[in-house]
Design an enzyme around this catalytic site. Structure first.
Site, PDB file in Angstrom:
ATOM      1  N   LYS A 121       0.841  -1.204   0.000  1.00 51.82           N
ATOM      2  CA  LYS A 121       0.000   0.000   0.000  1.00 51.82           C
ATOM      3  C   LYS A 121       0.881   1.261   0.000  1.00 51.82           C
ATOM      4  O   LYS A 121       0.710   2.157  -0.831  1.00 51.82           O
ATOM      5  CB  LYS A 121      -0.918  -0.008   1.228  1.00 51.82           C
ATOM      6  CG  LYS A 121      -1.930   1.114   1.201  1.00 51.82           C
ATOM      7  CD  LYS A 121      -2.607   1.289   2.531  1.00 51.82           C
ATOM      8  CE  LYS A 121      -1.684   1.982   3.469  1.00 51.82           C
ATOM      9  NZ  LYS A 121      -2.189   2.500   4.680  1.00 51.82           N
ATOM     10  N   ASP A 139      -6.269   1.308   0.665  1.00 50.25           N
ATOM     11  CA  ASP A 139      -6.292   1.374   2.128  1.00 50.25           C
ATOM     12  C   ASP A 139      -7.696   1.010   2.601  1.00 50.25           C
ATOM     13  O   ASP A 139      -8.545   0.589   1.806  1.00 50.25           O
ATOM     14  CB  ASP A 139      -5.857   2.771   2.619  1.00 50.25           C
ATOM     15  CG  ASP A 139      -6.921   3.821   2.346  1.00 50.25           C
ATOM     16  OD1 ASP A 139      -7.899   3.520   1.620  1.00 50.25           O
ATOM     17  OD2 ASP A 139      -6.804   4.935   2.871  1.00 50.25           O
TER      18      ASP A 139
END
Ligand code: SF4
Length: 215
Positions: A121, A139
């Site tokens: 991420k 996320d």
């Protein structure tokens, strides 16, 4: 509604109504963004933005952070979640950045993930914001909005699968901004506990909203 139509309507809506979307983290260069994104894991951008001005005043470069005393780093970030592990991560990250990458934040997602504290991420956020790479970081907000709207399939159980689904359906040139659209929408409209569907511009194209009308 067909999936391709859902994608097209939602993307069109964001293009018209959220022409400007960017990270809410404050940073002045790739190094600062990388540190801020690592610090933001399980923490709010607002809290990170309160801490980083003092932090970057003391450690304006990865070279200085690489030589930092752990206790000094800890004291500067202690109000952020998981300060112990983040102290270890950002210090080790700065050391690897200096030793293996000549102090330059790498643009390749695989290289970014070699840095301590950097998962897929964080790597995607940095690669997309700093280098304009056509990747979508997933996320908690992106994951939730993608599932509620129907942009993600029910079988997309992991952030990686959701990211792949979004990347497959969103044109390359819109992927970087799509990440910000979905984060901001999740943060302020499609909130975790009670989504504000009545004030949501994409409700007409949203699977969750469509299903709620049938109940
Ligand atoms: S209609 Fe509701 S559930 Fe769907 S995206 Fe909007 S706020 Fe989220």
């Amino acid at each position: 509604m067909k999936n391709s139509e859902r994608y097209s309507k939602i993307i069109n809506w964001f293009q018209k109504n959220m022409t400007f979307a960017q990270s809410e983290l404050h940073y002045k260069n790739p190094y600062e963004l990388l540190v801020a994104v690592i610090l933001s894991a399980q923490c709010t951008d607002i809290r990170v933005n309160m801490v980083t001005p003092g932090f970057f005043k003391k450690y304006p470069t990865s070279k200085l952070l690489a030589k930092a005393n752990s206790e000094d780093v800890f004291q500067l970030i202690r109000s952020i979640s998981y300060p112990n592990s983040k102290t270890r991560h950002i210090t080790a990250m700065a050391q690897m950045l200096e030793n293996d990458f000549g102090g330059t934040v790498p643009e390749n997602v695989n290289d970014l993930q070699k840095l301590p504290g950097v998962g897929i991420k964080t790597a995607n956020v940095v690669a997309s914001i700093v280098y304009g790479k056509p990747v979508i970081a997933v996320d908690t907000h992106v994951f939730r909005v993608a599932h509620r709207t129907g942009l993600a399939d029910e079988l997309d159980k992991t952030p990686e699968k959701v990211g792949k689904r979004l990347e497959k359906n969103i044109p390359e040139k819109l992927r970087a901004i799509s990440h910000h659209w979905l984060i901001l929408h999740g943060r302020y409209v499609c909130t975790a506990r009670s989504p504000h569907c009545c004030d949501c511009g994409i409700s007409k194209y949203c699977k969750y909203f469509e299903n709620s009308l049938k109940k």
